[in-house]
Design a protein around this motif. Structure first.
Motif, short mmCIF file in Angstrom:
data_model
loop_
_atom_site.label_atom_id
_atom_site.label_comp_id
_atom_site.label_asym_id
_atom_site.label_seq_id
_atom_site.Cartn_x
_atom_site.Cartn_y
_atom_site.Cartn_z
N MET A 4 6.16 -16.62 -32.01
CA MET A 4 7.39 -16.90 -32.69
C MET A 4 7.22 -16.59 -34.19
O MET A 4 6.22 -16.94 -34.79
CB MET A 4 7.77 -18.36 -32.50
CG MET A 4 9.07 -18.73 -33.15
SD MET A 4 9.48 -20.44 -32.83
CE MET A 4 10.74 -20.19 -31.64
N ALA A 5 8.19 -15.93 -34.78
CA ALA A 5 8.12 -15.53 -36.18
C ALA A 5 8.40 -16.71 -37.09
O ALA A 5 9.14 -17.64 -36.74
CB ALA A 5 9.12 -14.42 -36.45
N LYS A 6 7.81 -16.67 -38.28
CA LYS A 6 8.03 -17.71 -39.27
C LYS A 6 9.37 -17.49 -39.97
O LYS A 6 9.84 -16.36 -40.10
CB LYS A 6 6.92 -17.70 -40.31
CG LYS A 6 5.59 -18.11 -39.77
CD LYS A 6 4.57 -18.15 -40.89
CE LYS A 6 3.23 -18.56 -40.38
NZ LYS A 6 2.23 -18.62 -41.46
N LYS A 7 9.97 -18.58 -40.45
CA LYS A 7 11.19 -18.45 -41.23
C LYS A 7 10.84 -17.92 -42.61
O LYS A 7 9.82 -18.25 -43.17
CB LYS A 7 11.87 -19.81 -41.37
CG LYS A 7 12.41 -20.35 -40.08
CD LYS A 7 13.12 -21.65 -40.33
CE LYS A 7 13.64 -22.25 -39.06
NZ LYS A 7 14.31 -23.53 -39.28
N LYS A 8 11.72 -17.11 -43.14
CA LYS A 8 11.51 -16.56 -44.47
C LYS A 8 12.14 -17.50 -45.50
O LYS A 8 13.36 -17.60 -45.59
CB LYS A 8 12.12 -15.16 -44.58
CG LYS A 8 11.42 -14.16 -43.69
CD LYS A 8 11.98 -12.78 -43.87
CE LYS A 8 11.27 -11.81 -42.97
NZ LYS A 8 11.77 -10.46 -43.11
N THR A 9 11.31 -18.20 -46.25
CA THR A 9 11.82 -19.13 -47.24
C THR A 9 11.82 -18.53 -48.64
O THR A 9 12.55 -18.99 -49.50
CB THR A 9 10.99 -20.42 -47.27
OG1 THR A 9 9.64 -20.08 -47.57
CG2 THR A 9 11.06 -21.14 -45.95
#
Length: 53
Positions: free
Chosen positions: A1-6
């Motif tokens: 699962m990809a990380k959220k871009k913060t």
């Protein structure tokens, strides 16, 4: 699962000239507008850069 871009790419504009540059900031940690002292090649000296929206 990809990380959220913060992190966001923001534009910084010189206070003494119209030179602009980009940088990255994390809005969760830095909620206020960014102010950095950086080198301005048009003036050939260090000046204050402020975040533009």
């Amino acid at each position: 699962m990809a990380k959220k871009k913060t992190r966001q790419i923001i534009t910084l504009e010189s206070t003494e000239s119209k030179f602009r540059t980009t940088t990255i900031k994390n809005p969760k940690n830095t909620t206020s507008r960014l102010e950095l002292k950086k080198y301005d090649p048009t003036l050939r000296k260090h000046v204050m850069f402020k975040e533009k929206k």
